[in-house]
Design a protein around this motif. Structure first.
Motif, PDB file in Angstrom:
ATOM      1  N   PHE A 194      -3.202  -5.234  -9.029  1.00 59.69           N
ATOM      2  CA  PHE A 194      -2.393  -6.142  -8.182  1.00 59.69           C
ATOM      3  C   PHE A 194      -2.927  -7.296  -7.050  1.00 59.69           C
ATOM      4  CE2 PHE A 194       0.808  -3.521 -11.405  1.00 59.69           C
ATOM      5  CZ  PHE A 194       0.528  -4.018 -12.389  1.00 59.69           C
ATOM      6  N   GLY A 195      -3.199  -6.574  -6.471  1.00 66.05           N
ATOM      7  CA  GLY A 195      -3.865  -6.687  -4.911  1.00 66.05           C
ATOM      8  C   GLY A 195      -2.504  -6.667  -4.243  1.00 66.05           C
ATOM      9  N   ASP A 196      -1.997  -5.952  -4.285  1.00 68.25           N
ATOM     10  CA  ASP A 196      -1.034  -5.257  -3.678  1.00 68.25           C
ATOM     11  C   ASP A 196      -1.569  -5.062  -2.474  1.00 68.25           C
ATOM     12  OD1 ASP A 196       1.963  -5.480  -3.008  1.00 68.25           O
ATOM     13  OD2 ASP A 196       2.323  -4.406  -3.508  1.00 68.25           O
ATOM     14  N   SER A 197      -2.176  -5.584  -1.540  1.00 71.37           N
ATOM     15  CA  SER A 197      -3.206  -4.809  -0.430  1.00 71.37           C
ATOM     16  C   SER A 197      -2.053  -4.695   0.776  1.00 71.37           C
ATOM     17  CB  SER A 197      -4.284  -5.708  -0.163  1.00 71.37           C
ATOM     18  OG  SER A 197      -3.513  -6.315   0.516  1.00 71.37           O
ATOM     19  N   LEU A 198      -2.771  -4.060   1.769  1.00 67.80           N
ATOM     20  CA  LEU A 198      -1.902  -3.000   2.823  1.00 67.80           C
ATOM     21  C   LEU A 198      -2.171  -4.802   3.892  1.00 67.80           C
ATOM     22  CD1 LEU A 198      -3.848  -0.248   3.412  1.00 67.80           C
ATOM     23  CD2 LEU A 198      -1.615  -0.555   2.133  1.00 67.80           C
ATOM     24  N   ARG A 199      -2.749  -4.995   3.564  1.00 71.02           N
ATOM     25  CA  ARG A 199      -3.002  -6.810   5.004  1.00 71.02           C
ATOM     26  C   ARG A 199      -1.885  -7.094   3.965  1.00 71.02           C
ATOM     27  NH1 ARG A 199      -6.286  -9.581   7.849  1.00 71.02           N
ATOM     28  NH2 ARG A 199      -7.657  -7.490   7.745  1.00 71.02           N
ATOM     29  N   GLU A 200      -1.743  -7.766   2.476  1.00 69.64           N
ATOM     30  CA  GLU A 200      -1.037  -8.979   2.244  1.00 69.64           C
ATOM     31  C   GLU A 200       0.667  -8.926   2.585  1.00 69.64           C
ATOM     32  OE1 GLU A 200      -3.163 -10.640  -1.471  1.00 69.64           O
ATOM     33  OE2 GLU A 200      -1.804  -8.907  -1.994  1.00 69.64           O
ATOM     34  N   GLN A 201       1.082  -7.116   2.828  1.00 66.06           N
ATOM     35  CA  GLN A 201       1.790  -6.460   2.687  1.00 66.06           C
ATOM     36  C   GLN A 201       2.841  -6.753   4.591  1.00 66.06           C
ATOM     37  OE1 GLN A 201       3.506  -2.710   1.089  1.00 66.06           O
ATOM     38  NE2 GLN A 201       1.398  -2.677   0.039  1.00 66.06           N
ATOM     39  N   GLN A 202       1.715  -6.931   5.147  1.00 69.88           N
ATOM     40  CA  GLN A 202       1.769  -6.708   6.448  1.00 69.88           C
ATOM     41  C   GLN A 202       1.364  -8.259   7.239  1.00 69.88           C
ATOM     42  OE1 GLN A 202      -0.761  -4.249   9.160  1.00 69.88           O
ATOM     43  NE2 GLN A 202       0.734  -4.633  10.931  1.00 69.88           N
ATOM     44  N   ASP A 203       1.173  -8.769   6.229  1.00 69.52           N
ATOM     45  CA  ASP A 203       1.102 -10.210   6.815  1.00 69.52           C
ATOM     46  C   ASP A 203       2.526 -10.969   6.524  1.00 69.52           C
ATOM     47  OD1 ASP A 203      -1.104 -10.413   8.113  1.00 69.52           O
ATOM     48  OD2 ASP A 203      -2.492 -11.222   6.060  1.00 69.52           O
ATOM     49  N   THR A 204       3.028 -10.117   5.159  1.00 70.51           N
ATOM     50  CA  THR A 204       4.243 -10.586   5.095  1.00 70.51           C
ATOM     51  C   THR A 204       5.313 -10.287   5.802  1.00 70.51           C
ATOM     52  OG1 THR A 204       3.748 -11.092   2.312  1.00 70.51           O
ATOM     53  CG2 THR A 204       6.206 -10.570   3.245  1.00 70.51           C
ATOM     54  N   LEU A 205       5.354  -8.483   6.016  1.00 68.02           N
ATOM     55  CA  LEU A 205       6.771  -8.448   6.558  1.00 68.02           C
ATOM     56  C   LEU A 205       6.434  -9.178   8.586  1.00 68.02           C
ATOM     57  CD1 LEU A 205       5.745  -4.468   6.015  1.00 68.02           C
ATOM     58  CD2 LEU A 205       7.632  -6.328   5.636  1.00 68.02           C
ATOM     59  N   ASN A 206       5.144  -9.533   8.775  1.00 66.89           N
ATOM     60  CA  ASN A 206       5.423  -9.594  10.527  1.00 66.89           C
ATOM     61  C   ASN A 206       5.424 -11.640  10.474  1.00 66.89           C
ATOM     62  OD1 ASN A 206       4.271  -7.729  11.014  1.00 66.89           O
ATOM     63  ND2 ASN A 206       1.827  -8.272  10.986  1.00 66.89           N
ATOM     64  N   GLU A 207       5.880 -11.750   9.044  1.00 64.51           N
ATOM     65  CA  GLU A 207       5.747 -13.270   8.967  1.00 64.51           C
ATOM     66  C   GLU A 207       7.493 -13.372   9.465  1.00 64.51           C
ATOM     67  OE1 GLU A 207       4.538 -15.098   6.358  1.00 64.51           O
ATOM     68  OE2 GLU A 207       2.944 -15.491   6.777  1.00 64.51           O
ATOM     69  N   TYR A 208       8.172 -12.382   8.419  1.00 65.32           N
ATOM     70  CA  TYR A 208       9.954 -12.445   8.543  1.00 65.32           C
ATOM     71  C   TYR A 208      10.203 -11.890   9.476  1.00 65.32           C
ATOM     72  CZ  TYR A 208      14.978 -10.547   7.853  1.00 65.32           C
ATOM     73  OH  TYR A 208      15.874  -9.965   7.046  1.00 65.32           O
ATOM     74  N   VAL A 209       9.694 -10.786  10.516  1.00 65.28           N
ATOM     75  CA  VAL A 209       9.886 -10.633  11.862  1.00 65.28           C
ATOM     76  C   VAL A 209      10.117 -11.736  12.907  1.00 65.28           C
ATOM     77  CG1 VAL A 209       9.965  -9.481  14.219  1.00 65.28           C
ATOM     78  CG2 VAL A 209       9.545  -8.261  11.755  1.00 65.28           C
ATOM     79  N   LYS A 210       8.954 -12.578  12.613  1.00 68.86           N
ATOM     80  CA  LYS A 210       8.954 -13.874  13.659  1.00 68.86           C
ATOM     81  C   LYS A 210       9.555 -14.677  13.445  1.00 68.86           C
ATOM     82  CE  LYS A 210       4.110 -13.276  14.331  1.00 68.86           C
ATOM     83  NZ  LYS A 210       2.451 -14.459  13.471  1.00 68.86           N
ATOM     84  N   SER A 211      10.240 -14.993  11.801  1.00 67.51           N
ATOM     85  CA  SER A 211      11.505 -15.926  11.088  1.00 67.51           C
ATOM     86  C   SER A 211      12.832 -15.181  12.094  1.00 67.51           C
ATOM     87  CB  SER A 211      11.288 -16.269   9.998  1.00 67.51           C
ATOM     88  OG  SER A 211      11.923 -14.642   9.091  1.00 67.51           O
ATOM     89  N   GLN A 212      12.584 -14.271  12.534  1.00 67.68           N
ATOM     90  CA  GLN A 212      14.108 -13.335  12.745  1.00 67.68           C
ATOM     91  C   GLN A 212      14.292 -13.379  14.364  1.00 67.68           C
ATOM     92  OE1 GLN A 212      16.384 -13.027  10.552  1.00 67.68           O
ATOM     93  NE2 GLN A 212      15.327 -13.674   9.368  1.00 67.68           N
ATOM     94  N   LYS A 213      15.305 -13.798  14.663  1.00 73.26           N
ATOM     95  CA  LYS A 213      15.953 -13.578  16.753  1.00 73.26           C
ATOM     96  C   LYS A 213      16.265 -12.155  17.249  1.00 73.26           C
ATOM     97  CE  LYS A 213      16.123 -18.231  16.331  1.00 73.26           C
ATOM     98  NZ  LYS A 213      16.907 -19.720  17.469  1.00 73.26           N
TER      99      LYS A 213
END
Length: 451
Positions: free
Chosen positions: A18-37
């Motif tokens: 499924f191409g559910d790579s480690l990099r993709e997961q980390q990018d998704t999580l980092n973006e979420y953290v940036k959106s939260q104050k």
């Protein structure tokens, strides 16, 4: 500010499928953290190539330790199946999180909520289906692999030394003779270190002792894998393979520097365990002046479990030189008995073969009589059933692992004369080439079981 743990996991097949790579997961999580104050990252935990059904994951264990140390307020991962695929493991872990007031969120599936009873019930149901899916996938894979083994096909690209893959099957290659020499060398020397050195010096192949041990225990070298006894073409004979593995079992790793001739061969008859070897000094009786003579250390064998009451009642000690004398006097008699026994068995087997052949010939003649309409179908079935029943009652003929000539050779020579010229290592190998097991009991009785 909430201290967040970013948890990332991928199994190798998941990433490939499924191409559910480690990099993709980390990018998704980092973006979420940036959106939260109100969130800061405490640490990132990455388990690469590990199934979600396994609880023992290195980074997951580190994460739970940080939870127990109250260093985390929130756990973030992309999807629920990255967190767990086992309901039991999930519930046990959730209990730990609740004790330390730690919440979690699947950022790509925000509808999961651990703060409400409804949300927890919903998650439990989802986890049940995730676990079922994982188990069904596992069962399908096991079924596929079992079918491949039954058909003699390889189930991975890894091949043992001496084999190559052709048309999905293992076939011996130009290194097969090397494998046979490895087995023969170990069978002669019974030493993994020597075998490793021999392999490097003779063929330029470097293998450590553990790798060589696994090679020598690999049943594919006799054509057997799992339940398929004709899985592939063998490289070594079954007799050689059994002899090598019998010696491997005897060669338990020991910290002692002294070599014991019968280590691995001696068994306590009372408890069935291998007997311990050691060195002991003996003293003469005390003289009138209170002194006594100290004799040199001698090699001894005893059952160490006899001192762990009530595990064994055999407290007797057997001296090595006494055992040698006993064996040298008994072996010639036992060898002759063994030769006679094997010869008798061969005669019985010859008779069995003759009876078997005669019955098979009768079945063929009966079949011909039926086909030529000399006898009817009922008579054919009745007579054939009787002959087949007689054929099945003939016991299977087993080929002895050692030829009679080898026993006869030792029986005809003067063992005492030749034995004196052998080193300790050679004596050890000599007994192992003939004796399968020696038992010793609390009445000091010694029993010898030849190979």
């Amino acid at each position: 500010m909430k201290r967040a743990a970013l948890y990332i996991r991928v199994s190798s097949d998941q990433q490939a499928k499924f191409g559910d790579s480690l990099r993709e997961q980390q990018d998704t999580l980092n973006e979420y953290v940036k959106s939260q104050k109100d969130i800061i990252i405490h640490s990132v935990y990455v388990d690469d190539g590990i199934s979600g059904q396994k609880l023992e994951r290195d980074e997951f264990t580190r994460l739970l330790n940080d939870v127990r140390n109250d260093q985390i307020d929130l756990i973030l991962f992309t999807k629920l199946d990255r967190w767990f695929r086992s309901l039991k493991h999930y519930l046990n872990t959730q209990d730990t999180l609740e004790k330390h007031e730690v919440n979690w969120l699947a950022v790509s599936q925000p509808y999961y909520d651990t703060t409400t009873a409804y949300g927890k019930t919903f998650i439990n149901q989802v986890m049940s289906f995730a676990e079922l899916e994982a188990q069904m996938t596992s069962e399908r894979m096991i079924s596929v692999f079992n079918n491949k083994v039954k058909m003699g096909e390889v189930i991975s690209g890894t091949t043992p030394l001496g084999y190559s893959i052709e048309n999905k099957k293992l076939v011996p290659n130009d290194q097969a003779p090397i494998v046979k020499k490895i087995f023969e060398f170990y069978d002669e020397h019974a030493n993994l270190n020597k075998t490793s050195k021999y392999l490097l010096e003779e063929f330029g192949i470097q293998r450590n002792t553990q790798t060589i041990r696994e090679l020598l225990k690999n049943t594919k070298y006799i054509g057997v894998f799992r339940d398929n006894e004709n899985y592939n073409e063998p490289i070594v004979s079954k007799a050689l393979f059994e002899s090598v593995n019998r010696q491997i079992k005897m060669n338990k790793k020991s910290n002692t520097k002294h070599e014991y001739i019968f280590s691995g061969l001696l068994v306590c008859e009372e408890c069935g365990r291998k007997m311990n070897s050691g060195r002991k000094a003996y003293y003469s009786a005390k003289r009138k002046d209170g002194t006594r003579t100290r004799y040199p250390h001698v090699s001894i064998y005893n059952c160490r479990y006899a001192y762990e009451v009530p595990k064994c009642s055999n407290t007797k000690v057997l001296k090595e030189h006494i055992l040698e004398e006993h064996l040298l006097s008994e072996i010639p008699i036992l060898l002759k008995q063994k030769v006679n026994s094997i010869n008798q068995k061969k005669n019985n087997d010859n008779e069995k073969q003759k009876r078997q052949q005669a019955l098979e010939n009768k079945i063929e003649r009966l079949k011909a009589a039926y086909l030529n309409e000399i006898i009817g179908l009922d008579e054919y079935k009745e007579d054939r059933a009787s002959l087949v029943s007689q054929l099945e009652k003939i016991e299977k003929i087993e080929v002895p692992t050692i030829e009679t000539s080898i026993y006869a050779k030792f029986a005809d020579i003067n063992l005492n004369e030749h034995y004196e010229t052998l080193s300790v290592s050679e004596r050890k190998q000599f007994w192992r080439s003939l004796v399968k097991e020696i038992t010793f009991n609390k009445d000091r009785q010694i029993k010898i079981d030849l190979i």
